[in-house]
Design an enzyme around this catalytic site. Structure first.
Site, PDB file in Angstrom:
ATOM      1  N   LYS A 118       4.196   8.371   9.540  1.00 44.85           N
ATOM      2  CA  LYS A 118       3.910   7.764  10.539  1.00 44.85           C
ATOM      3  C   LYS A 118       4.905   8.462  11.598  1.00 44.85           C
ATOM      4  O   LYS A 118       4.591   9.285  12.253  1.00 44.85           O
ATOM      5  CB  LYS A 118       3.637   6.298  10.256  1.00 44.85           C
ATOM      6  CG  LYS A 118       2.715   5.876   9.490  1.00 44.85           C
ATOM      7  CD  LYS A 118       2.113   4.493   9.376  1.00 44.85           C
ATOM      8  CE  LYS A 118       0.959   4.546   8.589  1.00 44.85           C
ATOM      9  NZ  LYS A 118       0.853   3.810   7.444  1.00 44.85           N
ATOM     10  N   ASP A 141       8.978   2.593   0.327  1.00 40.73           N
ATOM     11  CA  ASP A 141       8.040   3.261   0.812  1.00 40.73           C
ATOM     12  C   ASP A 141       8.211   2.751   2.161  1.00 40.73           C
ATOM     13  O   ASP A 141       7.929   1.893   2.563  1.00 40.73           O
ATOM     14  CB  ASP A 141       6.792   2.978   0.080  1.00 40.73           C
ATOM     15  CG  ASP A 141       5.618   3.494   0.892  1.00 40.73           C
ATOM     16  OD1 ASP A 141       5.899   4.345   2.227  1.00 40.73           O
ATOM     17  OD2 ASP A 141       4.547   3.409   0.568  1.00 40.73           O
ATOM     18  N   TYR A 153       0.726  -1.260   0.001  1.00 42.32           N
ATOM     19  CA  TYR A 153       0.051   0.101   0.187  1.00 42.32           C
ATOM     20  C   TYR A 153       1.034   1.331  -0.035  1.00 42.32           C
ATOM     21  O   TYR A 153       1.767   1.260   0.728  1.00 42.32           O
ATOM     22  CB  TYR A 153      -0.818  -0.077   1.263  1.00 42.32           C
ATOM     23  CG  TYR A 153      -1.760   1.398   1.393  1.00 42.32           C
ATOM     24  CD1 TYR A 153      -2.699   1.494   0.662  1.00 42.32           C
ATOM     25  CD2 TYR A 153      -1.664   2.077   2.474  1.00 42.32           C
ATOM     26  CE1 TYR A 153      -3.610   2.493   0.582  1.00 42.32           C
ATOM     27  CE2 TYR A 153      -2.510   3.129   2.785  1.00 42.32           C
ATOM     28  CZ  TYR A 153      -3.407   3.405   1.731  1.00 42.32           C
ATOM     29  OH  TYR A 153      -4.340   4.485   1.756  1.00 42.32           O
TER      30      TYR A 153
HETATM   31  C1  LIG Z   1       0.258   4.308   6.088  1.00 45.71           C
HETATM   32  C2  LIG Z   1       0.953   3.975   4.585  1.00 45.71           C
HETATM   33  C3  LIG Z   1       0.891   5.044   3.614  1.00 45.71           C
HETATM   34  C4  LIG Z   1      -0.158   6.118   3.542  1.00 45.71           C
HETATM   35  O1  LIG Z   1       0.192   7.167   4.599  1.00 45.71           O
HETATM   36  P1  LIG Z   1      -1.105   8.016   5.206  1.00 45.71           P
HETATM   37  O2  LIG Z   1      -0.624   8.741   6.044  1.00 45.71           O
HETATM   38  O3  LIG Z   1      -2.050   7.166   5.602  1.00 45.71           O
HETATM   39  O4  LIG Z   1      -1.539   8.703   3.896  1.00 45.71           O
HETATM   40  C5  LIG Z   1       1.643   4.917   2.620  1.00 45.71           C
HETATM   41  N1  LIG Z   1       2.529   3.679   2.444  1.00 45.71           N
HETATM   42  C6  LIG Z   1       2.673   3.033   3.415  1.00 45.71           C
HETATM   43  C7  LIG Z   1       3.787   1.717   3.397  1.00 45.71           C
HETATM   44  C8  LIG Z   1       1.927   3.030   4.543  1.00 45.71           C
HETATM   45  O5  LIG Z   1       1.999   2.193   5.626  1.00 45.71           O
END
Ligand SMILES: *Cc1c(COP(=O)(O)O)cnc(C)c1O
Length: 428
Positions: free
Chosen positions: A268, A240, A145
């Site tokens: 995060k 990511d 994701y």
């Molecule tokens: C949480 C997450 C996102 C999206 O971040 P948001 O702050 O929720 O938009 C993108 N990539 C990864 C790997 C994530 O865990």
């Protein structure tokens, strides 16, 4: 059970004014059934719901709360920042400090831009990769994701090197026609994709330790091949690390794997619970961004002074010597304890962890890709989820989510969690 009553009242009210009663879908408990718990307050490793029931928190706001809730140094930094102003739309020294702190820890990055969410950071990194290479195609992996930007919201079709079909309504197929979705940890498919499209690929984006299909590691061979093929074909390797950054270790998944990506996406933990995310990489690529270069990217609240204060104070704590050793050990104890409890009750179970992130499966062996993850037993998971919830342990309300341990979790919290799980395993 009267303790759910106040949560039910709030859920009813919420559903009248907010779609599904929640502002992010997984909070709604759709996968596991039941009433979502509305959080009243949190402290350390715990939060309390609307009926004042206490839970040991293993979601930690889905990753950010690595110090636990209400860490005194972070609270103080935020309180001080608030007094000086919420947002200016002009640069501040604290943005430099946070940028310097991030770059000092993640050596693959020479420059960084701050934004407000992981979605925004991943979307911007993708635009930058396309702008910097002058290419259209991107590779992503099934089960990873990268936020909900159109081009990244794609699941794999079955079969080899399938071009993506949109996962969401409202995403025209044309928008994802340049997104190539491959199976995670499948080297043959990766090689074929590069053989077919290598000269057109702008970037390959990956969660190198995936946390959005529960917890699945990229094998060293697979991650290494991603790096090699990107280099050979002039594509950018984008890690990511929104979830793994400062969570699996001080240098993220790239530190664990010993691989240097071209671009890194963070979120995060770097905001410590406030809306803050970032993307960065080598100077020559980052200088393609506006105002220096032709790739446009902007944000009214980017580098927000309160969020940066929160992030800086958080990074200061995680940078202290031994922080990740202690956190890893704690998380390992949890995972090993759960494995032993499941084994004692004859429940098929596998689990893994890195730093303060973990995952478990109601499967005999750890899965290597999304299809295998989905074979985990959903019915048993729901029993486990609700059993733990009743016993005051809050894990992610879906079997395809990772879990998070914070520095505030005590040995007693971990032991109580294992004990609660053992009671439920006995009934499975
Ligand atoms: C949480 C997450 C996102 C999206 O971040 P948001 O702050 O929720 O938009 C993108 N990539 C990864 C790997 C994530 O865990």
């Amino acid at each position: 059970m009267p303790h759910t009553d106040q949560n039910e009242v709030l859920f009813e009210r919420a559903r009248a004014v907010i779609p599904g009663g929640v502002n992010s879908p997984v909070r709604a408990f759709r996968a596991v059934g039941g009433t979502p718990r509305f959080v009243k307050r949190a402290q350390g490793a715990y939060f309390w719901d609307a009926a004042d029931k206490r839970y040991i928190d293993y979601i930690g706001s889905w990753g950010p709360m690595i110090l636990g809730h209400g860490h005194p140094a972070v609270v103080e930094a935020v309180q001080r920042a608030v007094v000086d102003g919420f947002s200016f739309g002009a640069p501040t020294e604290r943005e430099i400090e946070l940028a310097e702190a991030i770059l000092a820890l993640v050596s693959s990055m020479e420059m960084v831009r701050l934004v407000s969410s992981g979605t925004e950071a991943a979307m911007s990194a993708l635009r930058l990769a396309r702008g910097a290479t002058g290419r259209k195609y991107i590779i992503k992996f099934e089960g990873c994701y990268h936020g909900h930007a159109d081009a990244l919201l794609v699941k794999a079709g079955s079969g080899l090197a399938t071009f993506g079909n949109p996962t969401s309504a409202g995403v025209p197929p044309e928008v994802v026609q340049h997104t190539l979705v491959l199976e995670y940890n499948n080297i043959a498919q990766l090689e074929e994709a590069f053989a077919l499209h290598g000269h057109e690929i702008a970037c390959l984006v990956i969660e190198a330790i995936a946390g959005n299909m529960n917890f699945v590691r990229a094998s060293a061979e697979f991650a290494g091949r991603c790096r090699e093929l990107c280099t050979q074909n002039g594509a950018l390797l984008v890690f990511d690390e929104v979830m793994t950054g400062f969570r699996v270790g001080a240098r993220g998944a790239q530190g664990v794997l010993g691989i240097t990506p071209d671009l890194t996406v963070l979120g995060k933990v770097i905001g410590g619970g406030m809306p803050l995310a970032a993307f960065g990489g080598p100077r020559a690529i980052m200088e393609q961004l506006a105002p220096l270069g032709p790739v446009y990217q902007a944000g009214t609240l980017s580098g927000n002074p309160v969020a940066t204060a929160c992030g800086l104070a958080t990074l200061k704590e995680v940078s202290k010597p031994g922080f990740y050793d202690a956190l890893s050990k704690k998380t390992r104890t949890l995972v090993d304890g759960l494995k032993a409890a499941a084994a004692a009750e004859g429940v098929p179970f596998s689990a893994d962890s890195e730093g303060g992130m973990f995952g478990f499966f109601l499967l005999d062996a750890l899965p290597q890709n999304y299809t295998a993850v989905m074979k985990s037993d959903g019915t048993k998971f729901n029993t486990l989820f609700h059993g733990l919830l009743d016993r005051g342990v809050y894990i992610a309300p879906a079997l395809y989510e990772a879990g998070f341990v914070s520095a505030a979790h005590s040995d007693d919290d971990i032991a109580a969690t294992i004990d609660a799980a053992r009671q439920i395993f006995a009934t499975l």
